[in-house]
Scaffold this motif. Structure first.
Motif, PDB file in Angstrom:
ATOM      1  N   ARG A  27      12.485  13.335  -2.449  1.00 11.37           N
ATOM      2  CA  ARG A  27      11.562  13.093  -3.398  1.00 11.37           C
ATOM      3  C   ARG A  27      10.128  13.996  -3.638  1.00 11.37           C
ATOM      4  NH1 ARG A  27       8.967   7.229  -3.325  1.00 11.37           N
ATOM      5  NH2 ARG A  27       7.835   7.884  -1.705  1.00 11.37           N
TER       6      ARG A  27
ATOM      7  N   THR B  73       0.811   5.616 -12.376  1.00 10.03           N
ATOM      8  CA  THR B  73       0.674   4.899 -11.375  1.00 10.03           C
ATOM      9  C   THR B  73       0.900   3.580 -12.063  1.00 10.03           C
ATOM     10  OG1 THR B  73       0.209   6.018  -9.417  1.00 10.03           O
ATOM     11  CG2 THR B  73       0.106   3.705  -9.398  1.00 10.03           C
TER      12      THR B  73
ATOM     13  N   PHE C  51      10.450   3.762  -3.894  1.00  9.74           N
ATOM     14  CA  PHE C  51       9.669   2.751  -4.786  1.00  9.74           C
ATOM     15  C   PHE C  51      10.881   2.193  -4.927  1.00  9.74           C
ATOM     16  CE2 PHE C  51       8.033   6.944  -6.290  1.00  9.74           C
ATOM     17  CZ  PHE C  51       6.958   6.778  -5.826  1.00  9.74           C
TER      18      PHE C  51
ATOM     19  N   TYR D 172      10.903  11.214  -9.663  1.00 12.99           N
ATOM     20  CA  TYR D 172      10.210  10.700 -10.359  1.00 12.99           C
ATOM     21  C   TYR D 172       8.774  11.558  -9.981  1.00 12.99           C
ATOM     22  CZ  TYR D 172       5.870   8.143 -10.980  1.00 12.99           C
ATOM     23  OH  TYR D 172       4.033   7.489 -11.990  1.00 12.99           O
TER      24      TYR D 172
ATOM     25  N   MET E 113      -5.139  12.183  -0.140  1.00  8.30           N
ATOM     26  CA  MET E 113      -5.378  11.012   0.119  1.00  8.30           C
ATOM     27  C   MET E 113      -6.374   9.630   0.325  1.00  8.30           C
ATOM     28  SD  MET E 113      -2.209  10.444  -0.778  1.00  8.30           S
ATOM     29  CE  MET E 113      -0.630   8.879  -0.950  1.00  8.30           C
TER      30      MET E 113
ATOM     31  N   GLN F 149       1.148  -1.074  -0.041  1.00  8.17           N
ATOM     32  CA  GLN F 149      -0.351  -0.240  -0.038  1.00  8.17           C
ATOM     33  C   GLN F 149       0.931   1.085   0.044  1.00  8.17           C
ATOM     34  OE1 GLN F 149      -3.622  -0.408   0.512  1.00  8.17           O
ATOM     35  NE2 GLN F 149      -4.358   2.033   0.205  1.00  8.17           N
ATOM     36  N   SER F 150       1.834   1.221   0.716  1.00  7.22           N
ATOM     37  CA  SER F 150       2.815   2.412   1.163  1.00  7.22           C
ATOM     38  C   SER F 150       3.714   2.275  -0.262  1.00  7.22           C
ATOM     39  CB  SER F 150       3.592   2.064   1.638  1.00  7.22           C
ATOM     40  OG  SER F 150       4.672   1.382   1.619  1.00  7.22           O
ATOM     41  N   ILE F 151       3.930   1.802  -1.392  1.00  4.18           N
ATOM     42  CA  ILE F 151       4.408   2.170  -2.247  1.00  4.18           C
ATOM     43  C   ILE F 151       3.049   2.804  -3.335  1.00  4.18           C
ATOM     44  CG2 ILE F 151       5.304   1.170  -4.351  1.00  4.18           C
ATOM     45  CD1 ILE F 151       7.431   0.515  -2.438  1.00  4.18           C
ATOM     46  N   HIS F 152       2.487   2.119  -3.257  1.00  4.53           N
ATOM     47  CA  HIS F 152       1.010   2.967  -3.811  1.00  4.53           C
ATOM     48  C   HIS F 152      -0.088   4.312  -3.645  1.00  4.53           C
ATOM     49  CE1 HIS F 152      -3.050   2.200  -5.165  1.00  4.53           C
ATOM     50  NE2 HIS F 152      -2.999   1.614  -5.951  1.00  4.53           N
ATOM     51  N   GLU F 153       0.823   4.528  -2.504  1.00  9.39           N
ATOM     52  CA  GLU F 153       0.637   5.819  -1.985  1.00  9.39           C
ATOM     53  C   GLU F 153       1.821   6.823  -2.360  1.00  9.39           C
ATOM     54  OE1 GLU F 153      -0.862   5.898   2.420  1.00  9.39           O
ATOM     55  OE2 GLU F 153      -2.841   4.827   1.441  1.00  9.39           O
ATOM     56  N   GLY F 154       2.732   6.382  -2.077  1.00 14.75           N
ATOM     57  CA  GLY F 154       3.582   6.496  -1.922  1.00 14.75           C
ATOM     58  C   GLY F 154       3.469   8.304  -4.087  1.00 14.75           C
ATOM     59  N   SER F 155       3.182   7.123  -4.942  1.00 15.03           N
ATOM     60  CA  SER F 155       3.487   7.415  -6.164  1.00 15.03           C
ATOM     61  C   SER F 155       2.271   8.260  -6.792  1.00 15.03           C
ATOM     62  CB  SER F 155       3.012   6.213  -6.781  1.00 15.03           C
ATOM     63  OG  SER F 155       2.486   6.694  -7.940  1.00 15.03           O
ATOM     64  N   TYR F 156       0.770   8.318  -5.467  1.00 17.91           N
ATOM     65  CA  TYR F 156       0.026   8.918  -5.877  1.00 17.91           C
ATOM     66  C   TYR F 156       0.563  10.307  -5.262  1.00 17.91           C
ATOM     67  CZ  TYR F 156      -3.432   5.958  -7.851  1.00 17.91           C
ATOM     68  OH  TYR F 156      -4.539   5.018  -8.875  1.00 17.91           O
ATOM     69  N   ALA F 157       0.845  10.097  -4.299  1.00 19.92           N
ATOM     70  CA  ALA F 157       1.069  11.743  -3.443  1.00 19.92           C
ATOM     71  C   ALA F 157       2.306  12.596  -3.773  1.00 19.92           C
ATOM     72  CB  ALA F 157       1.919  11.398  -2.077  1.00 19.92           C
ATOM     73  N   CYS F 158       3.245  11.729  -4.893  1.00 16.92           N
ATOM     74  CA  CYS F 158       3.889  12.626  -6.021  1.00 16.92           C
ATOM     75  C   CYS F 158       3.466  13.140  -6.416  1.00 16.92           C
ATOM     76  CB  CYS F 158       4.497  11.293  -6.773  1.00 16.92           C
ATOM     77  SG  CYS F 158       6.177  11.073  -5.551  1.00 16.92           S
ATOM     78  N   GLY F 159       1.688  12.566  -7.048  1.00 14.68           N
ATOM     79  CA  GLY F 159       0.720  13.955  -7.939  1.00 14.68           C
ATOM     80  C   GLY F 159       0.511  12.763  -8.670  1.00 14.68           C
ATOM     81  N   ALA F 160       0.693  11.749  -9.068  1.00 13.83           N
ATOM     82  CA  ALA F 160       0.522  10.542 -10.096  1.00 13.83           C
ATOM     83  C   ALA F 160      -0.275  10.615 -10.387  1.00 13.83           C
ATOM     84  CB  ALA F 160       1.050   9.279 -10.073  1.00 13.83           C
ATOM     85  N   THR F 161      -1.009  10.539 -11.096  1.00 16.26           N
ATOM     86  CA  THR F 161      -2.498  10.151 -11.584  1.00 16.26           C
ATOM     87  C   THR F 161      -2.409   8.616 -11.863  1.00 16.26           C
ATOM     88  OG1 THR F 161      -1.958   9.669 -14.146  1.00 16.26           O
ATOM     89  CG2 THR F 161      -2.859  11.702 -13.364  1.00 16.26           C
TER      90      THR F 161
ATOM     91  N   ARG G  94      -2.198  18.094  -5.017  1.00 14.59           N
ATOM     92  CA  ARG G  94      -0.485  16.572  -4.386  1.00 14.59           C
ATOM     93  C   ARG G  94       0.616  16.793  -4.940  1.00 14.59           C
ATOM     94  NH1 ARG G  94      -4.330  11.259  -5.661  1.00 14.59           N
ATOM     95  NH2 ARG G  94      -5.658  11.986  -4.335  1.00 14.59           N
ATOM     96  N   MET G  95       0.379  18.149  -6.025  1.00 11.30           N
ATOM     97  CA  MET G  95       1.473  18.618  -7.157  1.00 11.30           C
ATOM     98  C   MET G  95       1.732  20.351  -6.403  1.00 11.30           C
ATOM     99  SD  MET G  95       1.373  18.077 -10.641  1.00 11.30           S
ATOM    100  CE  MET G  95       1.338  16.169 -11.534  1.00 11.30           C
TER     101      MET G  95
ATOM    102  N   ILE H  10      -5.238  15.492  -7.487  1.00 11.55           N
ATOM    103  CA  ILE H  10      -3.919  15.807  -8.607  1.00 11.55           C
ATOM    104  C   ILE H  10      -3.469  16.865  -8.435  1.00 11.55           C
ATOM    105  CG2 ILE H  10      -2.484  14.698 -10.865  1.00 11.55           C
ATOM    106  CD1 ILE H  10      -4.169  12.690 -11.190  1.00 11.55           C
TER     107      ILE H  10
ATOM    108  N   VAL I 214       6.603  12.859 -13.628  1.00  9.60           N
ATOM    109  CA  VAL I 214       4.808  12.865 -13.521  1.00  9.60           C
ATOM    110  C   VAL I 214       4.458  14.616 -13.720  1.00  9.60           C
ATOM    111  CG1 VAL I 214       4.402  11.536 -11.601  1.00  9.60           C
ATOM    112  CG2 VAL I 214       4.959  13.906 -10.883  1.00  9.60           C
TER     113      VAL I 214
ATOM    114  N   ASN J 117       9.646   4.729   2.145  1.00 17.28           N
ATOM    115  CA  ASN J 117       8.689   3.744   1.180  1.00 17.28           C
ATOM    116  C   ASN J 117       9.461   4.084  -0.156  1.00 17.28           C
ATOM    117  OD1 ASN J 117       7.881   6.375   1.024  1.00 17.28           O
ATOM    118  ND2 ASN J 117       5.598   5.589   0.513  1.00 17.28           N
TER     119      ASN J 117
ATOM    120  N   PHE K  89       5.780  10.238   4.241  1.00 15.63           N
ATOM    121  CA  PHE K  89       5.089   8.649   5.167  1.00 15.63           C
ATOM    122  C   PHE K  89       5.806   8.502   6.534  1.00 15.63           C
ATOM    123  CE2 PHE K  89       3.535   9.009   0.933  1.00 15.63           C
ATOM    124  CZ  PHE K  89       2.493   8.838   0.648  1.00 15.63           C
TER     125      PHE K  89
END
Ligand SMILES: Nc1ncnc2c1ncn2[C@@H]1O[C@H](COP(=O)(O)OP(=O)(O)OP(=O)(O)O)[C@@H](O)[C@H]1O
Ligand SMILES: [Mg+2]
Lengths: 310, 267
Positions: free
Chosen positions: B176, A193, B113, B123, B66, A177-189, B100-101, B97, B127, B111, B107
């Motif tokens: 990051r 993701t 990648f 990354y 989130m 889950q944390s990787i998943h949330e990490g991607s979204y938290a970066c602003g990814a769609t 979040r930008m 989005i 994005v 975490n 966290f």
């Protein structure tokens, strides 16, 4: 009562000894059940190998079937199997992976999704001959693909689709889950993701599922017979750009064909003993193909997982 | 949505960066945040403290939407206004989005990648559509420097992020979060998985970072809040009990409940 009292210690030991007898009993039972499975397969496989392996030579792979057992070979069968598997993979992998990704990442969590999920798990349990019947109506007649490599490939693709969907979903769920949330938290769609994280990190699991599905499809006989594969084929599909007039790149997909299990089935139904030997040899090749695929799955999983650490 | 007027907690010499106004939040039927209000001051460190389960993470995760990732979560009233443009981050028409930008997050558990150190930092730029190699290199380098990690990793940028130590991984995650030049960085107990030395280096880093960015941090550790934050908010059972300048809140809390918590009589 004192724990160090000799009579207490004796009593305790007696209890342990009795408990351990049950341990032994279940261990023996386990080994026995395991042996039934392993031994049965080993005996079957060895019997086939002893009969068939001496028959294997280059000519066996380069000859068409024949009325004389000594001249008969599996050329059309193994080429047919390889081509059908190719169509199966090309159809089932994109569809299965896309469906799995959709269900995990995009689908709203509601009752429609639930119904779809239950149905996919159930599809995996439907007898393969039912897929054959469906394919006969849909691919062979309705779409007019005929009794061709295309029809067979698509039929087997349908058959292994649930396996690939389930494997894809499980591989995706194994991503923390944390990787998943990490991607979204970066602003990814969601698409970013999926493309940058979900697919790369789940590819090992997906590939394993694909190969397990393919290993199942390679031995399927019933649905292929249902859609009308021929049992005696003494020619190969025309290669792209060969023949007169030159064939197109994909003309072979409409060619009639046979596959390994059908060739085997054909030979086992002949009365002459020599044909039984041919069948054993073909069976050995088929089992070898399946084992090779499973070996490939293990290797691929190992290679892809090496670079993934959470 | 009608947004109530903010607290306007005028503290000398500070500017508001964001303002939480009478925010209500639900997990399904569970009312997790109850009319929470608090200001976030620009280029300051604000910490959220309170006993486990009081809603600190829940409030923090409203700031970068989130909660939108999971069904059943509901922002039920009030909002979070971001200055200077007066955008309500929680308004349905505001794209999560986009939020979040502008606001990034670090966290609790590092975490990274499962990609290279370089790609981890790059990354958040990728994005945003950045493709130019030189520009990426520069931004990755300055983010790693900003996260006090550059010296340790400059010659192993191609290695997996997961090969770093726990503290380094957390600084990688900070890099990051920093790379995209966010307005606010959210930290959810960023040191709870780290040893004391790694914790000290992250704390030092957070204090340095407020030169560049506004910081909101959840922490379980009151000493940590006292060491690094300018403002502290104490929450209890989904409510904001007290907000104030850190020193004042710890030395002379206005509410009895806050005093009980920080003196360890409770929680
Ligand atoms: N996904 C969820 N669904 C339902 N309830 C939740 C969910 N996440 C948190 N809660 C509940 O909301 C409340 C606040 O949780 P939250 O995670 O914000 O607490 P916290 O203050 O961060 O605690 P901790 O210090 O233990 O991290 C808790 O009562 C928790 O049980
Ligand atoms: Mg929390």
């Amino acid at each position: 009562m004192n724990a160090a009292d000799p009579s207490t210690i004796r009593a305790v030991r007696a209890i342990i000894a009795r408990a351990k007898r049950w341990d032994m009993f279940f261990a023996m039972l386990g080994i026995l059940s395991l042996m039934v499975g392993v031994l049965t397969f080993s005996v079957l496989f060895l019997d086939m190998a002893i009969q068939g392996v001496p028959r294997l030579d280059l000519e066996f792979f380069t000859s068409f079937p024949s009325r004389r057992a000594a001249n008969a070979g599996i050329l059309s069968a193994w080429v047919g199997t390889v081509l059908v598997m190719l169509v199966t993979a090309l159809a089932a992998v994109p569809l299965g992976v896309a469906a799995g990704v959709y269900l995990e990442e995009y689908a709203p969590k509601n009752w429609i999704t639930d119904i779809i999920e239950i149905n996919i798990s159930n599809l995996a349990g439907i007898p393969s001959i039912v897929y054959g019947l469906l394919a006969l109506g849909l691919f062979v007649y309705y779409f007019g693909f005929g009794q061709s490599i295309l029809s067979a490939g698509l039929t087997l693709a349908l058959l292994i689709l649930p396996v690939i969907i389930v494997a894809t979903r499980e591989a995706i769920r194994a991503i923390p889950q944390s990787i998943h949330e990490g991607s979204y938290a970066c602003g990814a769609t969601t698409w970013q993701t999926v493309r940058d994280h979900i697919l790369p990190y789940s590819s090992a699991g997906i590939l394993t599922g694909v190969i397990i599905g393919m290993a199942r499809a390679i031995g399927e006989t019933a649905p292929i017979i249902t859609i009308g594969a021929l049992t005696f084929i003494a020619f190969l599909p025309t290669a792209p750009f060969s023949g007169e007039p030159p064939a197109g790149l994909f003309d072979w997909i409409f060619a009639p064909f046979t596959v390994m299990p059908i060739q085997m089935f054909n030979w086992t139904s002949r009365p002459e003993a020599a044909f039984t030997v041919n069948a054993a040899a073909a069976g050995f090749v088929l089992v070898f193909m399946t084992l090779a695929m499973n070996g490939l799955a293990i290797y691929v999983r190992y290679r892809l997982r090496k670079n993934i650490k959470w | 949505m009608q947004i109530p007027v903010g607290l306007e907690a005028g503290v000398e010499g500070t500017v508001l960066k964001a303002d939480v106004r009478e925010l209500d939040f639900y997990y399904g039927a569970f009312h997790a945040l109850k009319r929470v209000s608090m200001p976030i001051h620009d280029h300051m460190v604000t910490s959220l403290i309170g006993p486990s389960g009081c809603g600190k993470s829940t409030l923090l995760r409203c700031f970068n939407r989130m909660h939108d990732l999971y069904p059943g979560n509901r922002y039920a009233g009030g909002g979070i206004v971001l200055y200077p443009d007066n955008t309500n981050l929680l308004a349905p028409e505001v794209d999560p989005i986009e939020v979040r930008m502008r606001i990034s997050m670090v966290f609790q558990k590092p975490n990274p990648f499962p990609k290279s150190i370089y790609e981890n930092v790059a990354y958040s730029l990728r994005v945003r559509g950045m493709r130019n190699k030189n520009e990426l290199d520069d931004r990755v380098e300055s983010a790693l420097k900003g996260a006090a990690l550059w010296n340790e990793v400059s010659n192993r940028l191609k290695e997996l992020g997961a090969n770093l130590s726990g503290g380094q991984q957390q600084r990688l995650c900070i890099a990051r979060a920093l790379a995209s030049d966010p307005e606010i960085i959210l930290f959810d107990e960023p040191t709870s998985a780290l040893d004391p030395i790694a914790t000290a280096s992250i704390e030092e880093l957070i204090i340095e970072l407020k030169e560049k960015v506004t910081i909101l941090i959840v922490t379980h550790n009151m000493q940590q809040a006292a060491r690094i934050s300018d403002f502290t908010a104490y929450m209890y059972l989904g409510e904001m009990v007290e907000f104030g300048v850190t020193d004042q809140l710890f030395i002379k809390p206005q509410k009895k409940a806050t005093e009980d918590y920080i003196t360890g009589r409770f929680g």
